[in-house]
Design a protein around this motif. Structure first.
Motif, PDB file in Angstrom:
ATOM      1  N   PRO A   1      15.439  42.836 -19.785  1.00 18.63           N
ATOM      2  CA  PRO A   1      15.196  41.964 -20.930  1.00 18.63           C
ATOM      3  C   PRO A   1      13.727  41.971 -21.313  1.00 18.63           C
ATOM      4  O   PRO A   1      12.849  41.846 -20.468  1.00 18.63           O
ATOM      5  N   GLY A   2      13.460  42.128 -22.606  1.00 23.76           N
ATOM      6  CA  GLY A   2      12.089  42.070 -23.099  1.00 23.76           C
ATOM      7  C   GLY A   2      11.248  43.264 -22.743  1.00 23.76           C
ATOM      8  O   GLY A   2      10.042  43.263 -22.916  1.00 23.76           O
ATOM      9  N   GLN A   3      11.865  44.320 -22.196  1.00 30.12           N
ATOM     10  CA  GLN A   3      11.078  45.505 -21.844  1.00 30.12           C
ATOM     11  C   GLN A   3      11.724  46.737 -22.456  1.00 30.12           C
ATOM     12  O   GLN A   3      12.926  46.756 -22.655  1.00 30.12           O
TER      13      GLN A   3
ATOM     14  N   ASN B   1      13.874  38.439  -3.907  1.00 29.21           N
ATOM     15  CA  ASN B   1      14.920  39.283  -4.466  1.00 29.21           C
ATOM     16  C   ASN B   1      16.157  39.215  -3.574  1.00 29.21           C
ATOM     17  O   ASN B   1      16.128  39.675  -2.438  1.00 29.21           O
TER      18      ASN B   1
ATOM     19  N   ILE C   1      10.372  51.320  -2.968  1.00 28.07           N
ATOM     20  CA  ILE C   1      10.110  51.886  -4.290  1.00 28.07           C
ATOM     21  C   ILE C   1       8.898  51.184  -4.861  1.00 28.07           C
ATOM     22  O   ILE C   1       8.792  49.969  -4.790  1.00 28.07           O
TER      23      ILE C   1
ATOM     24  N   VAL D   1       7.737  45.102   0.395  1.00 26.39           N
ATOM     25  CA  VAL D   1       8.403  45.794  -0.689  1.00 26.39           C
ATOM     26  C   VAL D   1       8.619  44.855  -1.859  1.00 26.39           C
ATOM     27  O   VAL D   1       8.518  45.228  -3.006  1.00 26.39           O
ATOM     28  N   LYS D   2       8.922  43.622  -1.513  1.00 22.70           N
ATOM     29  CA  LYS D   2       9.235  42.675  -2.571  1.00 22.70           C
ATOM     30  C   LYS D   2       8.032  42.389  -3.442  1.00 22.70           C
ATOM     31  O   LYS D   2       8.177  42.003  -4.575  1.00 22.70           O
TER      32      LYS D   2
ATOM     33  N   ASN E   1      17.399  35.351 -19.530  1.00 24.42           N
ATOM     34  CA  ASN E   1      16.584  36.019 -20.538  1.00 24.42           C
ATOM     35  C   ASN E   1      17.307  37.178 -21.213  1.00 24.42           C
ATOM     36  O   ASN E   1      16.809  37.752 -22.163  1.00 24.42           O
TER      37      ASN E   1
ATOM     38  N   GLY F   1       6.464  49.459  -7.456  1.00 28.94           N
ATOM     39  CA  GLY F   1       6.712  48.623  -8.627  1.00 28.94           C
ATOM     40  C   GLY F   1       6.307  49.359  -9.889  1.00 28.94           C
ATOM     41  O   GLY F   1       5.836  50.491  -9.841  1.00 28.94           O
ATOM     42  N   PRO F   2       6.489  48.721 -11.040  1.00 34.65           N
ATOM     43  CA  PRO F   2       6.125  49.390 -12.284  1.00 34.65           C
ATOM     44  C   PRO F   2       4.659  49.794 -12.249  1.00 34.65           C
ATOM     45  O   PRO F   2       3.803  48.969 -11.922  1.00 34.65           O
TER      46      PRO F   2
ATOM     47  N   GLY G   1       7.163  40.803 -20.616  1.00 34.36           N
ATOM     48  CA  GLY G   1       8.180  40.646 -19.572  1.00 34.36           C
ATOM     49  C   GLY G   1       8.745  39.237 -19.574  1.00 34.36           C
ATOM     50  O   GLY G   1       8.252  38.346 -20.260  1.00 34.36           O
TER      51      GLY G   1
ATOM     52  N   VAL H   1       9.437  33.881 -11.693  1.00 37.74           N
ATOM     53  CA  VAL H   1       9.568  32.621 -10.980  1.00 37.74           C
ATOM     54  C   VAL H   1       8.687  32.680  -9.740  1.00 37.74           C
ATOM     55  O   VAL H   1       8.701  33.665  -9.020  1.00 37.74           O
TER      56      VAL H   1
ATOM     57  N   ASP I   1       4.249  44.426  -6.829  1.00 44.35           N
ATOM     58  CA  ASP I   1       3.457  44.238  -8.034  1.00 44.35           C
ATOM     59  C   ASP I   1       2.716  42.911  -8.025  1.00 44.35           C
ATOM     60  O   ASP I   1       2.213  42.474  -9.016  1.00 44.35           O
ATOM     61  N   VAL I   2       2.703  42.263  -6.898  1.00 45.79           N
ATOM     62  CA  VAL I   2       2.035  40.968  -6.835  1.00 45.79           C
ATOM     63  C   VAL I   2       1.082  40.989  -5.661  1.00 45.79           C
ATOM     64  O   VAL I   2       1.447  40.702  -4.545  1.00 45.79           O
TER      65      VAL I   2
ATOM     66  N   ARG J   1      14.247  52.559 -20.106  1.00 46.61           N
ATOM     67  CA  ARG J   1      13.695  53.771 -19.496  1.00 46.61           C
ATOM     68  C   ARG J   1      14.824  54.609 -18.947  1.00 46.61           C
ATOM     69  O   ARG J   1      15.849  54.071 -18.542  1.00 46.61           O
TER      70      ARG J   1
ATOM     71  N   ARG K   1      12.420  39.640 -11.717  1.00 49.74           N
ATOM     72  CA  ARG K   1      12.057  38.433 -10.982  1.00 49.74           C
ATOM     73  C   ARG K   1      12.698  37.185 -11.568  1.00 49.74           C
ATOM     74  O   ARG K   1      12.027  36.226 -11.923  1.00 49.74           O
TER      75      ARG K   1
ATOM     76  N   LEU L   1      15.454  44.314 -10.204  1.00 53.50           N
ATOM     77  CA  LEU L   1      15.336  42.871  -9.985  1.00 53.50           C
ATOM     78  C   LEU L   1      13.928  42.493  -9.518  1.00 53.50           C
ATOM     79  O   LEU L   1      13.431  41.422  -9.841  1.00 53.50           O
ATOM     80  N   ASP L   2      13.280  43.413  -8.781  1.00 61.03           N
ATOM     81  CA  ASP L   2      11.881  43.195  -8.417  1.00 61.03           C
ATOM     82  C   ASP L   2      11.045  42.992  -9.663  1.00 61.03           C
ATOM     83  O   ASP L   2      10.094  42.216  -9.666  1.00 61.03           O
ATOM     84  N   GLN L   3      11.385  43.738 -10.694  1.00 59.69           N
ATOM     85  CA  GLN L   3      10.601  43.650 -11.918  1.00 59.69           C
ATOM     86  C   GLN L   3      10.988  42.438 -12.751  1.00 59.69           C
ATOM     87  O   GLN L   3      10.137  41.792 -13.344  1.00 59.69           O
TER      88      GLN L   3
ATOM     89  N   ALA M   1      15.131  47.412  -7.328  1.00 65.40           N
ATOM     90  CA  ALA M   1      13.838  47.627  -7.982  1.00 65.40           C
ATOM     91  C   ALA M   1      13.822  46.946  -9.345  1.00 65.40           C
ATOM     92  O   ALA M   1      12.808  46.362  -9.749  1.00 65.40           O
TER      93      ALA M   1
ATOM     94  N   ASP N   1       7.445  32.128  -5.955  1.00 66.36           N
ATOM     95  CA  ASP N   1       8.185  32.169  -4.684  1.00 66.36           C
ATOM     96  C   ASP N   1       9.535  32.829  -4.837  1.00 66.36           C
ATOM     97  O   ASP N   1      10.499  32.480  -4.162  1.00 66.36           O
ATOM     98  N   TRP N   2       9.629  33.739  -5.722  1.00 64.47           N
ATOM     99  CA  TRP N   2      10.914  34.338  -6.000  1.00 64.47           C
ATOM    100  C   TRP N   2      11.230  35.366  -4.926  1.00 64.47           C
ATOM    101  O   TRP N   2      10.391  36.167  -4.548  1.00 64.47           O
TER     102      TRP N   2
ATOM    103  N   VAL O   1       9.652  35.557 -17.842  1.00 63.40           N
ATOM    104  CA  VAL O   1       8.807  34.647 -17.073  1.00 63.40           C
ATOM    105  C   VAL O   1       9.169  34.768 -15.596  1.00 63.40           C
ATOM    106  O   VAL O   1      10.293  34.481 -15.206  1.00 63.40           O
TER     107      VAL O   1
END
Lengths: 312, 561
Positions: free
Chosen positions: A264-266, B59, B72, B32-33, A246, B74-75, B50, B54, B36-37, A269, A195, A191-193, A189, B56-57, B52
């Protein structure tokens, strides 16, 4: 209800099961699997309790095989099978048969278990302690689709881990791996954020922790980066750091169930990462009964890992 | 439905359980991936705080083979309007806690309450704490609570108070910065229908409904979705004006139930049911939703609405659609919608509505050892009210699979017991080698899907009575999977809130379905308005005798559920 059978056989046990079910008035069974627990007297109580709790989610027939140790040569020649059949309220949501084997029959426990398996339902074997060297080749292990071992319950976990790597067969799984699911899902999760590509990784844990080793191997295999192992005072896994360009993604759990996630940058939590009970682990194991390929990936890991033990 | 009904008793007026409105939920199934998009923000640029991202990223820690990793969200954050209401206290807040406890909420998840109360954040946290302790399904854990409590905010105010909405906006901005919610918010409108337009317009006016680049804003609304086709359309227009139709989630909490999802598994994952699931073998279908409670303190909402609008229009027609629909080409929101819509569009009403629909009102009687009031004696009800507390209708699905098979839908308050079930009743065997005395006690085979309580399935068939003579009698075979108190068997609201945060619209009815359902019900309501009045039935019974006569006319009888 409980039926005690002394010096008995599998067919008498089967009769007792039917009798027990009739007596409590539920002749139809909705059980989905047979769970075989192979253990010693010392660990039987906890294992049965965990299995009964897990059976509320997965109604099952639980067969507990307890090998009794004979103390004299004369006793060793005496072969005997005792059984305790529990149905209804005494047995979670299913049926439990506790089998105690004495003497020679201990070496042929599979002959007792085979006739007691539920027809056409999956079989799971769980060794809370003393797992065989090669679980899939064990006579009881060979009956099962899923074989659960626990590297937390051995003297030298990392040696055991190597043995698991060598003996891996599809269907093997280990509670040291199950314990990692919350960590792994939080890392995924995170890493989902974030990215972003991970360029380095480190796992911090107490010494000789098999879960930490599996986690490091999994991260190494998936992220294709070398994973550093850092030894801390524990308990168990205390932190995972993933380096990106980052900054670092860190899940830090110095003690207790409360962890901190920093991206990073957040803002950082808190998140709850509790150590789960055995019954929860078993329930998770029973949710899927096919081969856990990710466990195999984690076991084998990647060659590109480096070992740099450092004491904190 | 029953559990929802149990809630609104004593609901404060600024926080009811039954918001009005509609919208559209055509969200692409989001993996799932990609939580948030969504489609809107593919070109996600750097968020203010946040890294930057990428394009086509993928996980690397996720793999379809890795089935242990849960979905889960996303934020994100959840804003509840009418947070002091019963639904919020008994269902929503406990569900949020249970999700957190199961590790399914993102770190930094934030909960914002909005209501007309003079509270500080801490007072709000205390209310949530109490309701979680009392109503949560999973055990209370201090560490989970801490994780949640850090992200709780309360905004006091009324819905026409601009200052309050400005405050809400700054609270959301503050949370984005302090908790990393990334601008993703779901607005849960747990308010009575009359406040609905106000809230939606305020959200629009204060720029809360339009997501910043790369994030989403979703609206969650509860029934009633209007009170007839016209009002439903108005509501849809209203919501769609403010929220993207794909970002509007309509809660039908029945669809969040395990057994209801299991209908599709049962029908389409198996070989043995589908071949007989048609007019050649099925005699008729009965869908029942019975409650044992009365209207409680909901007089204001209930009177003038009635059971048909409250239950048949949404829950029962959804259950019927799932039971009758063809196989969807895939298990995603789009395909499910297509098939459910086909069923709803082919529903045919009986020609003679007087003979094939029944409405009733519960009368004073002894129910389950308790003396209860009749509907007309309830507080706040006009003694001349013609609102129905019981409704039974006969519908047909006019397609090749179901032509000539009646679907009997019934619902009511103060019936024998609380139960919801779908019973598919089969025809009798065309030929019996046994003589008639042998099969005297043999009824029709049936498959019953028990939706609540005691979720599971029952199969009813004939079996020989042990003994020397050949005598055949009905027996039942029960199946129940798991039990509700395990962690992995979630409450409907848990499942649905998670789906909203994930953007997964599979289990949410969409505005087309809502409108089609009104098209089914409107003619019946119109007929009732001009013909006769509700029949009285004693509380605690299984409905008025007119309902029994309605089935008797077809040579059938109601199952006792």
């Amino acid at each position: 209800m409980k039926i005690d059978l002394t010096d008995t056989t599998a067919s008498k046990i089967n009769k007792a099961l039917v009798q027990g079910r009739r007596a409590i008035g539920t002749p139809a069974v909705g059980m989905v699997l047979t769970m075989v627990i192979v253990t010693d007297e010392e660990n039987a109580y906890d294992a049965i309790k965990a299995a009964e709790e897990a059976s509320r989610e997965h109604p099952s027939r639980t067969l507990v095989v307890i090998k009794r140790h004979a103390r004299t040569p004369r006793d060793r020649t005496n072969s005997r099978l005792d059984a305790e059949v529990r149905v209804g309220a005494d047995s979670g949501a299913g049926e439990t048969v506790v089998l105690r084997t004495y003497g020679e029959v201990s070496d042929h426990a599979d002959s007792v278990v085979l006739p007691l398996l539920l027809p056409d339902a999956p079989v799971v074997v769980w060794w809370p302690v003393d797992a065989p060297e090669v679980p899939a080749k064990d006579p009881l292990g060979a009956l099962a689709q899923r074989r659960i071992t626990d590297m937390y319950a051995v003297e030298a976990p990392l040696t055991a881990l190597q043995a698991r790597v060598n003996s891996y067969a599809p269907g093997d799984t280990d509670l040291a791996w199950t314990r990692l699911t919350p960590w792994r899902s939080m890392l995924a999760a995170a890493l989902d954020q974030a990215r972003t590509k991970v360029i380095s990784a480190a796992v911090e844990s107490e010494a000789d922790n098999p879960s930490a080793e599996l986690l490091a191997r999994w991260l190494g295999a998936r992220l294709e980066v070398p994973v550093e192992r850092v030894v801390t005072a524990g308990p168990v896994v205390t932190a995972v750091r993933l380096g990106t360009k980052n900054g670092e993604i860190v899940i830090d759990r110095p003690e207790g169930p409360l962890a901190t996630l920093s991206l990073p940058g957040q803002p950082s939590r808190t998140l709850a990462l509790k150590v789960r009970s055995t019954s929860e682990l078993i329930a998770e194991e029973l949710r899927r009964l096919d081969a856990d390929e990710m466990y195999a990936v984690a076991l084998r890991g990647e060659s590109g890992t480096k070992e740099t033990p450092r004491h904190v | 439905m029953t559990e929802l009904e149990a809630l609104p008793d004593g609901t404060p007026q600024d926080a009811a359980t039954t918001p009005e409105g509609s919208g559209d939920t055509t969200v692409e199934p989001v993996g799932v991936k990609a939580v948030d998009v969504t489609a809107v923000d593919v070109k996600a640029e750097a968020k203010s705080n946040g890294p930057v991202p990428v394009a086509d990223w993928e996980n690397p820690l996720r793999d379809p083979r890795d089935r242990r990793l849960p979905r889960i969200a996303g934020p994100s954050g959840l804003v509840i309007f009418g947070v002091t209401g019963d639904l919020s206290r008994k269902k929503l807040m406990p569900a949020v806690y249970d999700l957190a406890n199961r590790g399914l909420l993102p770190p930094g998840f934030s909960l914002v309450g909005f209501a007309r109360r003079d509270w500080e954040d801490e007072d709000f946290a205390q209310i949530v704490h109490d309701s979680v302790k009392e109503h949560a399904r999973t055990p209370f854990r201090e560490e989970v609570w801490q994780q949640l409590a850090e992200g709780m905010r309360f905004i006091p105010g009324t819905f026409d108070d601009d200052t309050a909405f400005k405050q809400l906006r700054s609270a959301i901005e503050e949370l984005d910065a302090a908790r990393g919610t990334s601008g993703n918010y779901a607005f849960y409108l747990s308010v009575p229908p009359k406040f609905f337009p106000k809230v939606v317009q305020q959200l629009k006016r204060h720029g809360l409904a339009s997501p910043p680049e790369g994030s989403w804003r979703r609206a969650v609304i509860e029934k009633p979705f209007g009170h007839d086709l016209e009002s439903a359309r108005e509501l849809n227009a209203l919501v769609h004006d403010v929220f993207d139709p794909e970002q509007v989630f309509r809660i039908d909490h029945y669809l969040g139930k395990e057994t209801v999802q299991n209908i599709l598994a049962l029908r389409f994952a198996n070989q043995m049911y589908e071949p007989i699931w048609n007019r050649s073998y099925v005699d008729h279908v009965q869908i029942t939703m019975a409650e044992d409670i009365g209207i409680g303190g909901r007089a204001g909402y209930y009177d003038g609405i009635g059971s048909a609008r409250d239950v048949i229009q949404n829950h029962l027609l959804q259950l019927m659609a799932l039971t009758a629909m063809e196989e969807p080409i895939a298990f995603d929101a789009e395909s499910l919608l297509t098939e459910k819509l086909k069923v709803l569009k082919s529903v045919k009403l009986p020609e003679n509505l007087g003979e094939h629909t029944v409405r009733g009102q519960y009368a004073a009687a002894w129910q389950g050892g308790e003396k209860v009031r009749g509907y007309l004696q309830e507080e706040g009800i006009d003694p001349k009210s013609t609102t129905d507390t019981y409704a039974a209708v006969k519908l047909e699905v006019d397609n090749r699979r179901w032509a000539g098979v009646p679907f009997y839908l019934r619902t009511g308050k103060r019936l024998g017991r609380r139960v919801t079930e779908i019973a598919v009743v089969f025809q009798r065997a065309p030929h019996s080698p046994f003589d008639s005395t042998a099969t005297e006690e043999l009824g029709q085979n049936a498959i019953v899907i028990r939706v609540q309580p005691d979720e599971g399935m029952t199969v009813r068939f004939g079996s020989k009575v042990p003994g020397t003579s050949m005598e055949i009698r009905d027996v039942t075979m029960d199946f129940a999977y798991g039990e509700s108190f395990t962690e992995s068997s979630p409450e409907a609201y848990e499942r649905l809130i998670l789906d909203v945060l994930l953007g997964d619209a599979n289990l949410f009815p969409r505005h087309q379905e809502v409108e089609e359902s009104w098209k089914v019900l409107d003619p019946i309501e119109e007929y009732w308005e001009t013909h006769g009045k509700p029949a009285q039935y004693p509380s605690g019974s299984w409905g008025p005798k007119e309902a029994d006569e309605m089935l008797a006319r077809d040579g059938r009888s109601w199952r006792r559920p």
